[in-house]
Design a protein around this motif. Structure first.
Motif, PDB file in Angstrom:
ATOM      1  N   ASP A 268     -44.244 -54.058  24.287  1.00 43.47           N
ATOM      2  CA  ASP A 268     -44.270 -52.603  24.335  1.00 43.47           C
ATOM      3  C   ASP A 268     -44.321 -52.091  25.774  1.00 43.47           C
ATOM      4  O   ASP A 268     -43.846 -50.987  26.065  1.00 43.47           O
TER       5      ASP A 268
ATOM      6  N   GLY B 142     -49.670 -48.265  20.173  1.00 45.34           N
ATOM      7  CA  GLY B 142     -48.507 -48.510  19.319  1.00 45.34           C
ATOM      8  C   GLY B 142     -47.813 -47.225  18.936  1.00 45.34           C
ATOM      9  O   GLY B 142     -46.569 -47.135  18.957  1.00 45.34           O
TER      10      GLY B 142
ATOM     11  N   SER C 176     -46.114 -45.818  22.162  1.00 46.88           N
ATOM     12  CA  SER C 176     -44.926 -46.581  22.509  1.00 46.88           C
ATOM     13  C   SER C 176     -43.770 -46.237  21.576  1.00 46.88           C
ATOM     14  O   SER C 176     -42.619 -46.088  22.013  1.00 46.88           O
ATOM     15  N   THR C 177     -44.076 -46.105  20.294  1.00 41.97           N
ATOM     16  CA  THR C 177     -43.049 -45.710  19.333  1.00 41.97           C
ATOM     17  C   THR C 177     -42.496 -44.327  19.660  1.00 41.97           C
ATOM     18  O   THR C 177     -41.290 -44.062  19.516  1.00 41.97           O
ATOM     19  N   SER C 178     -43.355 -43.438  20.145  1.00 44.29           N
ATOM     20  CA  SER C 178     -42.950 -42.060  20.438  1.00 44.29           C
ATOM     21  C   SER C 178     -41.956 -41.955  21.591  1.00 44.29           C
ATOM     22  O   SER C 178     -41.356 -40.889  21.800  1.00 44.29           O
TER      23      SER C 178
ATOM     24  N   GLN D 282     -33.396 -45.977  20.909  1.00 49.94           N
ATOM     25  CA  GLN D 282     -34.453 -45.348  20.123  1.00 49.94           C
ATOM     26  C   GLN D 282     -34.934 -46.283  19.006  1.00 49.94           C
ATOM     27  O   GLN D 282     -36.129 -46.359  18.708  1.00 49.94           O
ATOM     28  N   TRP D 283     -34.010 -46.982  18.385  1.00 50.48           N
ATOM     29  CA  TRP D 283     -34.382 -47.979  17.386  1.00 50.48           C
ATOM     30  C   TRP D 283     -35.235 -49.082  18.008  1.00 50.48           C
ATOM     31  O   TRP D 283     -36.151 -49.614  17.372  1.00 50.48           O
TER      32      TRP D 283
ATOM     33  N   PHE E 260     -37.453 -48.819  20.477  1.00 53.38           N
ATOM     34  CA  PHE E 260     -38.846 -48.377  20.574  1.00 53.38           C
ATOM     35  C   PHE E 260     -39.507 -48.315  19.203  1.00 53.38           C
ATOM     36  O   PHE E 260     -40.696 -48.638  19.063  1.00 53.38           O
ATOM     37  N   LEU E 261     -38.774 -47.915  18.175  1.00 50.21           N
ATOM     38  CA  LEU E 261     -39.333 -47.818  16.830  1.00 50.21           C
ATOM     39  C   LEU E 261     -39.696 -49.190  16.275  1.00 50.21           C
ATOM     40  O   LEU E 261     -40.819 -49.403  15.795  1.00 50.21           O
TER      41      LEU E 261
ATOM     42  N   GLN F   1     -40.169 -52.031  17.782  1.00 49.25           N
ATOM     43  CA  GLN F   1     -41.103 -52.830  18.558  1.00 49.25           C
ATOM     44  C   GLN F   1     -42.459 -52.151  18.745  1.00 49.25           C
ATOM     45  O   GLN F   1     -43.407 -52.792  19.189  1.00 49.25           O
ATOM     46  N   GLY F   2     -42.563 -50.863  18.375  1.00 48.32           N
ATOM     47  CA  GLY F   2     -43.826 -50.155  18.511  1.00 48.32           C
ATOM     48  C   GLY F   2     -44.670 -50.148  17.259  1.00 48.32           C
ATOM     49  O   GLY F   2     -45.893 -50.333  17.321  1.00 48.32           O
ATOM     50  N   LEU F   3     -44.046 -49.972  16.094  1.00 53.34           N
ATOM     51  CA  LEU F   3     -44.819 -49.881  14.857  1.00 53.34           C
ATOM     52  C   LEU F   3     -45.589 -51.154  14.501  1.00 53.34           C
ATOM     53  O   LEU F   3     -46.699 -51.065  13.963  1.00 53.34           O
TER      54      LEU F   3
END
Length: 437
Positions: A40, A101, A104-106, A187-188, A190-191, A193-195
Motif C-alpha cells: 500500500d 487500508g 489507501s483505497t481512497s 484506480q483498480w 488502489f482498490l 490492494q487497499g481493501l
C-alpha cells in the motif's frame, strides 16, 4: 546461538520448541500484514505508469506525492507508538490497519495533485505506528540473540511484496484497460490492494495477544521460560543505554542510528518508487513484463535477507552483517548509473542494490537494542524510525526533480550511493561490545 534458559522446567530443547511455537503463531500473520503495508505504501510506483498521463502530473509532482506520505509518517510516528504502548498492540494495530487500508483505497478518487498530496499525507499518518509498533511488539517476545532471524523473517515481507506485488500490479494495469465499472486501471490497483488491509486489520483482533501473559496458546511453564529469557537478556544489556525517552533525545548514539537508518531507507525508497519507471525507460512498455522484471531484484533480496539474518544470529555479530549489505547497495546503485544504457547490466546493478539495501533493514534493528532500555524502547524505536523515514520524502522527491531537470536518474543514483556510504562509516564506528549479542 540460542538461549538456554530452563525456567518453568523447560530444557534447551523445550525453550527452542516454545520459541518455534511463538514464531509460528505470530510471524505468518504479521508477515502478511506487513506485506500489504509495504504494498500500500509503494504501489504508487506502478500506478504512476498510467495515472500521471491521466491526471496531467509531472515527475516532480509524483515525487512530491510519493514522498509527502513520509511527512505524515514522521509527524505521527512517536505519538502512535506511545499510544500502542499505552493501549496494547492488539487493539491499536488493528485500528491503524483498518484506517490506512481505507485511506489507501481512497487514492482511487484522486483527481488532482492537491488531492494526491492530502491522501498520501493522511495515509502516512495512519501507517506511522505499524512498523515501529511491530518491532516493539517482537521485543516483548524474543531476546536479543534471537531477534536477527525473527526480524529477517518478518521483514522479508518487503522483498516479497515486490516479488508478488510487481506481477500483480502489472497484471492489474494490463487487464483493466477498457475502463471496467468506469474506472481506470490505476484506480483498480488502489482498490484491489487497499481493501485486503482492512480485512487483515480486523483479523488482528483474533490472532494477536498483547503479550506473553495474555497468550492462551502457551502453558504456564512456557510463559515463565519466555519471561525469564527476557529478564536475563535485560541483565546482559550494556550499562550505557538510555533509561528514559528524555535520555534518548540526548543520546548521540541514538541520533547516529537515525542517520544510519536514513541512509538505508534512502536507497530502499528509490528502488521501491522508481524501479518500475527505470525498467520502463529501458524500453519495456508492456506493464505485465515490467511487473515481472521488477520482481527479479526482490526475489534475490528475499533469499539473501534470510541467509544474512541467520548468519548474524549464528555468529552473534551485527556490525559487518549490516555494513556489508549496505556496501552492496552502494556498489549496485553505481553499476546501475554507470550502465544505464545497457538494460541487462543496469538490472543486475539494481538487483545487487536491492539485495543490499533491503537486507540492511532487518540487520539494523537488532543494533538499536544496544542503546535502548525496555522503558525507553517505545519512544526510542519510534524516534529512530521517524528519522529514517524522512528519507521516504527526500529520496523520491529528489529523484523526481533530478529526472525532470536532467531527463535521467543517473545523478540521483550517485547521490544516493554516497548517502549510503556515509551510513556505512557510522555503522563501523559503533563499538562492537555494544551490539554484538
Amino acid at each position: 546461538m540460542t538461549t538456554t534458559v530452563t525456567s518453568g522446567g523447560l530444557g534447551a530443547s523445550g525453550i527452542d520448541a516454545t520459541y518455534k511455537k511463538v514464531a509460528l503463531r505470530l510471524i505468518p500473520y504479521i508477515f502478511v500484514c506487513y506485506l500489504f503495508n509495504y504494498l500500500d505504501r509503494v504501489n504508487v510506483g506502478f500506478a504512476k505508469l498510467q495515472m500521471l498521463d491521466d491526471l496531467g502530473l509531472s515527475e516532480t509532482a509524483y515525487g512530491l506525492g510519493a514522498g509527502i506520505f513520509f511527512l505524515g509518517y514522521v509527524a505521527f510516528g512517536v505519538p502512535s507508538n506511545l499510544m500502542l504502548h499505552r493501549f496494547g498492540a492488539r487493539r491499536w494495530i488493528a485500528l491503524i490497519m483498518v484506517l490506512w487500508g481505507l485511506l489507501s483505497t481512497s487514492l482511487l478518487f484522486v483527481r488532482s495533485a492537491e488531492s494526491f498530496y492530502v491522501l498520501r499525507f493522511l495515509t502516512g499518518a495512519a501507517e506511522a505506528g505499524f512498523f515501529p509498533g511491530i518491532v516493539l511488539y517482537l521485543t516483548k517476545w524474543f531476546p536479543s540473540a534471537r531477534r536477527g532471524g525473527v526480524m529477517a523473517l518478518f521483514m522479508s515481507a518487503i522483498p516479497l511484496s515486490g516479488v508478488l506485488g510487481g506481477p500483480f500490479s502489472g497484471w492489474i494495469l494490463g487487464h483493466f484497460t477498457d475502463g471496467q465499472a468506469g474506472m481506470h486501471a490505476w484506480q483498480w490497483l488502489f482498490l484491489l490492494q487497499g481493501l485486503p488491509t482492512v480485512v487483515l486489520g480486523i483479523g488482528i483482533l483474533a490472532v494477536l495477544s498483547n503479550g506473553i501473559d495474555d497468550a492462551r496458546f502457551l502453558s504456564s511453564d512456557e510463559k515463565a521460560a519466555l519471561k525469564q529469557a527476557l529478564v536475563e537478556d535485560d541483565k546482559n544489556r550494556p550499562k550505557t543505554v538510555s533509561d528514559s525517552f528524555a535520555a534518548v533525545l540526548r543520546n548521540k548514539g541514538v541520533w547516529a542510528l537515525g542517520v544510519i537508518y536514513f541512509s538505508i531507507q534512502s536507497g530502499v525508497y528509490m528502488i521501491n518508487f522508481w524501479l518500475p519507471s527505470i525498467i520502463k525507460a529501458s524500453g519495456q512498455t508492456d506493464p505485465a513484463l515490467v511487473g515481472w522484471l521488477s520482481a527479479i531484484p526482490y526475489l534475490a533480496a528475499s533469499v539473501f535477507m534470510l541467509y544474512v539474518g541467520r548468519s548474524a544470529d549464528r555468529h552473534r555479530e551485527r556490525r559487518l552483517h549490516l555494513a556489508i549489505p549496505m556496501l552492496m547497495g552502494v556498489g549496485g546503485l553505481m553499476v546501475a548509473a554507470n550502465f544505464s544504457a545497457s538494460p541487462t547490466i543496469a538490472l543486475i546493478g539494481l538487483t545487487i542494490a536491492t539485495m543490499g539495501a533491503l537486507t540492511g533493514l532487518p540487520m539494523f534493528w537488532p543494533i538499536s537494542g544496544g542503546y535502548l532500555s525496555p522503558t525507553a524502547m517505545a519512544g526510542g524505536l519510534a524516534l529512530i524510525n521517524s528519522i529514517g523515514q524522512i528519507a521516504g520524502f527526500v529520496s523520491p522527491y529528489m529523484v523526481g526533480w533530478i529526472k525532470d531537470t536532467t531527463q535521467s536518474t543517473d545523478t540521483a543514483l550517485y547521490i544516493l550511493a554516497a548517502i549510503i556510504l556515509v551510513g556505512v562509516v557510522l555503522v563501523l564506528r559503533i563499538p562492537g561490545k555494544l551490539v554484538n549479542r
